[in-house]
Design a protein around this motif. Structure first.
Motif, PDB file in Angstrom:
ATOM      1  N   ILE A   8      -2.071  16.273 -27.244  1.00 38.94           N
ATOM      2  CA  ILE A   8      -2.791  14.817 -27.439  1.00 38.94           C
ATOM      3  C   ILE A   8      -3.698  14.802 -26.206  1.00 38.94           C
ATOM      4  CG2 ILE A   8      -2.747  12.563 -27.710  1.00 38.94           C
ATOM      5  CD1 ILE A   8      -0.078  13.063 -29.485  1.00 38.94           C
ATOM      6  N   ILE A   9      -4.894  14.419 -26.475  1.00 42.76           N
ATOM      7  CA  ILE A   9      -5.842  14.004 -25.371  1.00 42.76           C
ATOM      8  C   ILE A   9      -5.832  12.415 -25.378  1.00 42.76           C
ATOM      9  CG2 ILE A   9      -8.480  14.120 -24.484  1.00 42.76           C
ATOM     10  CD1 ILE A   9      -8.664  16.763 -25.847  1.00 42.76           C
ATOM     11  N   THR A  10      -5.704  12.066 -24.064  1.00 41.30           N
ATOM     12  CA  THR A  10      -5.669  10.669 -23.631  1.00 41.30           C
ATOM     13  C   THR A  10      -6.851  10.147 -22.891  1.00 41.30           C
ATOM     14  OG1 THR A  10      -3.459  10.327 -23.623  1.00 41.30           O
ATOM     15  CG2 THR A  10      -4.637   8.664 -22.717  1.00 41.30           C
ATOM     16  N   ASP A  11      -8.062   9.530 -23.547  1.00 45.02           N
ATOM     17  CA  ASP A  11      -9.278   9.203 -22.991  1.00 45.02           C
ATOM     18  C   ASP A  11      -8.778   8.307 -21.535  1.00 45.02           C
ATOM     19  OD1 ASP A  11     -11.780   8.572 -21.875  1.00 45.02           O
ATOM     20  OD2 ASP A  11     -12.536   7.735 -23.889  1.00 45.02           O
ATOM     21  N   ARG A  12      -9.215   8.764 -20.388  1.00 42.87           N
ATOM     22  CA  ARG A  12      -8.662   8.131 -19.150  1.00 42.87           C
ATOM     23  C   ARG A  12     -10.034   7.422 -18.657  1.00 42.87           C
ATOM     24  NH1 ARG A  12      -5.184  11.311 -15.193  1.00 42.87           N
ATOM     25  NH2 ARG A  12      -4.773   9.296 -14.304  1.00 42.87           N
ATOM     26  N   ARG A  13     -11.015   7.429 -19.422  1.00 39.55           N
ATOM     27  CA  ARG A  13     -12.293   6.992 -18.644  1.00 39.55           C
ATOM     28  C   ARG A  13     -12.291   5.387 -18.643  1.00 39.55           C
ATOM     29  NH1 ARG A  13     -14.154  11.593 -21.156  1.00 39.55           N
ATOM     30  NH2 ARG A  13     -15.314  13.062 -19.905  1.00 39.55           N
ATOM     31  N   GLY A  14     -12.613   4.627 -17.652  1.00 39.54           N
ATOM     32  CA  GLY A  14     -12.798   3.377 -17.953  1.00 39.54           C
ATOM     33  C   GLY A  14     -11.516   2.369 -17.582  1.00 39.54           C
ATOM     34  N   THR A  15     -10.544   3.320 -16.736  1.00 32.29           N
ATOM     35  CA  THR A  15      -9.257   3.001 -16.377  1.00 32.29           C
ATOM     36  C   THR A  15      -8.934   2.776 -15.024  1.00 32.29           C
ATOM     37  OG1 THR A  15      -8.001   5.050 -16.686  1.00 32.29           O
ATOM     38  CG2 THR A  15      -8.213   3.795 -18.687  1.00 32.29           C
ATOM     39  N   ASP A  16     -10.247   2.900 -14.283  1.00 31.52           N
ATOM     40  CA  ASP A  16     -10.224   2.795 -12.610  1.00 31.52           C
ATOM     41  C   ASP A  16      -9.463   4.072 -12.118  1.00 31.52           C
ATOM     42  OD1 ASP A  16     -11.376   0.599 -12.283  1.00 31.52           O
ATOM     43  OD2 ASP A  16      -9.828  -0.516 -12.604  1.00 31.52           O
ATOM     44  N   CYS A  17      -9.555   5.231 -13.263  1.00 28.71           N
ATOM     45  CA  CYS A  17      -8.940   6.696 -12.848  1.00 28.71           C
ATOM     46  C   CYS A  17      -9.818   7.197 -11.677  1.00 28.71           C
ATOM     47  CB  CYS A  17      -8.857   7.273 -14.061  1.00 28.71           C
ATOM     48  SG  CYS A  17      -8.340   8.802 -14.109  1.00 28.71           S
ATOM     49  N   LEU A  18      -9.062   7.534 -10.684  1.00 27.43           N
ATOM     50  CA  LEU A  18      -9.522   8.313  -9.724  1.00 27.43           C
ATOM     51  C   LEU A  18     -10.311   9.623 -10.080  1.00 27.43           C
ATOM     52  CD1 LEU A  18     -10.494   8.875  -6.587  1.00 27.43           C
ATOM     53  CD2 LEU A  18      -8.445   9.880  -6.346  1.00 27.43           C
ATOM     54  N   LYS A  19      -9.506  10.402 -11.003  1.00 28.31           N
ATOM     55  CA  LYS A  19      -9.739  11.885 -11.386  1.00 28.31           C
ATOM     56  C   LYS A  19     -10.932  11.630 -12.469  1.00 28.31           C
ATOM     57  CE  LYS A  19      -7.510  15.652 -13.610  1.00 28.31           C
ATOM     58  NZ  LYS A  19      -6.300  16.033 -14.223  1.00 28.31           N
ATOM     59  N   TRP A  20     -11.005  10.683 -13.232  1.00 31.59           N
ATOM     60  CA  TRP A  20     -12.172  10.758 -14.233  1.00 31.59           C
ATOM     61  C   TRP A  20     -13.361   9.860 -14.125  1.00 31.59           C
ATOM     62  CZ3 TRP A  20     -12.581  13.800 -18.538  1.00 31.59           C
ATOM     63  CH2 TRP A  20     -11.444  14.648 -18.711  1.00 31.59           C
ATOM     64  N   ASP A  21     -13.072   8.598 -13.264  1.00 32.13           N
ATOM     65  CA  ASP A  21     -13.963   7.640 -13.155  1.00 32.13           C
ATOM     66  C   ASP A  21     -14.630   7.625 -11.837  1.00 32.13           C
ATOM     67  OD1 ASP A  21     -13.458   6.208 -15.724  1.00 32.13           O
ATOM     68  OD2 ASP A  21     -11.949   5.170 -14.854  1.00 32.13           O
ATOM     69  N   SER A  22     -14.309   8.339 -10.856  1.00 34.90           N
ATOM     70  CA  SER A  22     -15.087   8.728  -9.473  1.00 34.90           C
ATOM     71  C   SER A  22     -16.270   9.578  -9.820  1.00 34.90           C
ATOM     72  CB  SER A  22     -13.999   8.969  -8.736  1.00 34.90           C
ATOM     73  OG  SER A  22     -13.464  10.276  -8.786  1.00 34.90           O
ATOM     74  N   ASN A  23     -16.214  10.415 -10.921  1.00 34.02           N
ATOM     75  CA  ASN A  23     -17.221  11.400 -10.926  1.00 34.02           C
ATOM     76  C   ASN A  23     -18.502  10.434 -11.275  1.00 34.02           C
ATOM     77  OD1 ASN A  23     -15.558  13.543 -10.885  1.00 34.02           O
ATOM     78  ND2 ASN A  23     -14.976  13.480 -12.759  1.00 34.02           N
ATOM     79  N   THR A  24     -19.624  10.922 -10.325  1.00 36.77           N
ATOM     80  CA  THR A  24     -21.014  10.193 -10.844  1.00 36.77           C
ATOM     81  C   THR A  24     -21.560  10.817 -11.814  1.00 36.77           C
ATOM     82  OG1 THR A  24     -21.876  11.892  -9.090  1.00 36.77           O
ATOM     83  CG2 THR A  24     -21.262   9.901  -8.012  1.00 36.77           C
ATOM     84  N   ASP A  25     -21.342  11.810 -12.316  1.00 35.88           N
ATOM     85  CA  ASP A  25     -21.907  12.532 -13.524  1.00 35.88           C
ATOM     86  C   ASP A  25     -20.773  12.770 -14.547  1.00 35.88           C
ATOM     87  OD1 ASP A  25     -22.997  14.155 -15.519  1.00 35.88           O
ATOM     88  OD2 ASP A  25     -23.647  15.694 -14.319  1.00 35.88           O
ATOM     89  N   PRO A  26     -20.885  11.949 -15.892  1.00 33.52           N
ATOM     90  CA  PRO A  26     -19.814  11.950 -16.432  1.00 33.52           C
ATOM     91  C   PRO A  26     -19.668  13.269 -17.439  1.00 33.52           C
ATOM     92  CG  PRO A  26     -21.629  10.702 -17.249  1.00 33.52           C
ATOM     93  CD  PRO A  26     -21.799  10.877 -15.917  1.00 33.52           C
ATOM     94  N   ALA A  27     -20.485  14.199 -17.018  1.00 34.85           N
ATOM     95  CA  ALA A  27     -20.438  15.551 -17.969  1.00 34.85           C
ATOM     96  C   ALA A  27     -19.746  16.537 -16.989  1.00 34.85           C
ATOM     97  CB  ALA A  27     -21.889  16.234 -18.010  1.00 34.85           C
ATOM     98  N   ILE A  28     -19.325  15.975 -15.877  1.00 34.07           N
ATOM     99  CA  ILE A  28     -18.492  16.844 -15.075  1.00 34.07           C
ATOM    100  C   ILE A  28     -16.930  17.025 -15.537  1.00 34.07           C
ATOM    101  CG2 ILE A  28     -17.240  17.147 -12.858  1.00 34.07           C
ATOM    102  CD1 ILE A  28     -20.171  17.988 -12.961  1.00 34.07           C
ATOM    103  N   HIS A  29     -16.431  18.167 -15.519  1.00 36.11           N
ATOM    104  CA  HIS A  29     -15.080  18.350 -16.425  1.00 36.11           C
ATOM    105  C   HIS A  29     -14.019  18.134 -15.031  1.00 36.11           C
ATOM    106  CE1 HIS A  29     -12.240  19.257 -19.283  1.00 36.11           C
ATOM    107  NE2 HIS A  29     -11.919  20.250 -18.543  1.00 36.11           N
ATOM    108  N   PRO A  30     -13.286  17.192 -14.727  1.00 36.24           N
ATOM    109  CA  PRO A  30     -12.361  17.027 -13.604  1.00 36.24           C
ATOM    110  C   PRO A  30     -11.287  17.961 -13.716  1.00 36.24           C
ATOM    111  CG  PRO A  30     -12.154  14.956 -14.993  1.00 36.24           C
ATOM    112  CD  PRO A  30     -13.169  16.152 -15.767  1.00 36.24           C
ATOM    113  N   MET A  31     -10.814  18.894 -12.640  1.00 36.67           N
ATOM    114  CA  MET A  31      -9.682  19.722 -12.708  1.00 36.67           C
ATOM    115  C   MET A  31      -9.193  19.702 -11.304  1.00 36.67           C
ATOM    116  SD  MET A  31     -10.764  22.767 -15.331  1.00 36.67           S
ATOM    117  CE  MET A  31      -8.828  22.871 -15.814  1.00 36.67           C
TER     118      MET A  31
END
Length: 387
Positions: A8-31
């Motif tokens: 199950i994929i949990t959308d973490r965007r918009g949760t003040d998440c370092l891994k996902w929300d700190s990317n300046t480009d939302p198209a970047i895939h965080p690993m």
């Protein structure tokens, strides 16, 4: 049959998440940052909901239920019988490293580390006015890291006070064997070194390997070791800032606690609640997660070896991190980091930040649903094929 669905994929965007929300480009895939993308075990969520229903969130106290949960967990999972009196706390493992160094050394003292290693190791030493002794790990023909014990011992002098280690090792993925730990213990004893052992990844051990806390080897090692643990990686609780430190030696423990008290550090009531629930109620969740992660590891290693052979990888024995040797791509340091960001659209951790001897490595986090892992690997494959 599995009880938990880690696909199950949990959308973490918009949760003040370092891994996902700190990317300046939302198209970047965080690993990158060592933060898994799985939903927290339902037992933990339920325990936190119950605590939330009580309308007061005041000062905390480390009670018997919390301490008993830790003692039981360390005994069950790491086969080390500890006592409640040995347990101290910290907002995280990294603060525990710094507090230990400040409490037990003086400015100018030397601390031995085995590199490449988690970047805060460097900061906890250098930024606190101590001196780093860098022992570079060697690699065999398969890329598996190992310790050159003769070289390591030759680097120790009278100014060296501490050996700070990481087990399992981040980023190399090694789970140090009992024999390796015994050799380190012998060196520590003969040179009268205090050992600070970061064991935050101790719960991520794969088939054929076994975690051993170096402090559990002997009474001598117990008396000279500070061991830092946390449920944060294991159960995805990093945002709750709860770690604990096991220090059997009362003199070392008093010194550590003096630093802890001087900083007036408390504990997060929800971190304490989550830790207790995780250790008492969510062990089956972890057991299923380990099966899933090991399959992710094998899938990623097989994919890279077959589809991206210019990148070399050694299967990690622990952690959920791949240490990628990208030297055949002919790129180094920021140039390599920018290539993956701009051409692959994948954010990983640059290897040179773990040690200057690794300018052509990258660290990839496979602690995510398989579909996210596949997407990241496919992006990397396409970018490398165009290089």
């Amino acid at each position: 049959m599995s009880t938990y669905n880690f696909d199950i994929i949990t959308d973490r965007r918009g949760t003040d998440c370092l891994k996902w929300d700190s990317n300046t480009d939302p198209a970047i895939h965080p690993m990158w940052v060592a933060d898994m993308d799985f939903a927290v075990a339902p037992q933990i969520q339920e325990a936190m909901r119950k605590r939330l229903e009580h309308p007061v969130y005041g000062y905390t106290f480390h009670g018997e239920k919390l301490l008993n949960a830790i003692v039981s967990w360390v005994g069950r999972r790491y086969r080390w019988n500890i006592e409640k009196d040995w347990i101290t706390f910290s907002p995280g493992v990294v603060p525990a490293l710094s507090m230990s160094i400040l409490a037990l050394t003086n400015p100018g003292d030397r601390v031995l580390i085995m590199t490449p290693v988690y970047r805060p190791f460097y900061n906890s030493i250098r930024e606190n006015g101590r001196v780093i002794i860098n022992h570079p790990l060697k690699q065999d023909e398969n890329g598996r890291s190992y310790i050159d014990f003769d070289l390591l011992e030759s680097q120790i002098d009278s100014r060296c006070k501490i050996l700070m280690m990481c087990n399992p090792h981040n980023p190399a993925g090694r789970v140090w064997t009992r024999d390796e730990l015994l050799r380190l213990a012998d060196i520590a004893k003969r040179h009268d070194l205090i050992v600070i052992s970061d064991e935050i990844h101790a719960d991520f051990i794969y088939s054929g390997h076994q975690h051993t806390s170096i402090a559990s080897l002997s009474e001598d090692m117990a008396q000279r070791t500070i061991t830092a643990y946390a449920p944060s990686k294991t159960f995805n609780l990093a945002g709750l800032c709860q770690s604990y430190v096991v220090i059997p030696n009362p003199k070392l423990r008093t010194a550590y606690m003096s630093m802890y008290d001087a900083l007036d550090l408390g504990s997060n009531i929800f971190g304490m609640t989550a830790l207790t629930a995780a250790y008492n109620e969510a062990e089956d969740w972890l057991d299923e997660l380990l099966i899933y992660l090991e399959a992710n590891r094998d899938y990623a290693v097989d994919y890279i070896r077959s589809q991206i052979p210019r990148i070399h990888v050694c299967p990690p024995e622990g952690t959920y991190l791949l240490w990628l040797d990208c030297s055949e791509l002919g790129l180094r340091e920021e140039e390599l980091n920018h290539f993956f960001l701009e051409k692959a659209g994948v954010r990983m951790n640059a290897g040179y930040r773990f040690g200057s001897q690794c300018p052509s490595h990258m660290r990839l986090n496979f602690g995510c649903p398989r579909s996210l892992l596949t997407e990241g690997l496919e992006r990397i494959r396409q970018a490398v094929s165009r290089l």
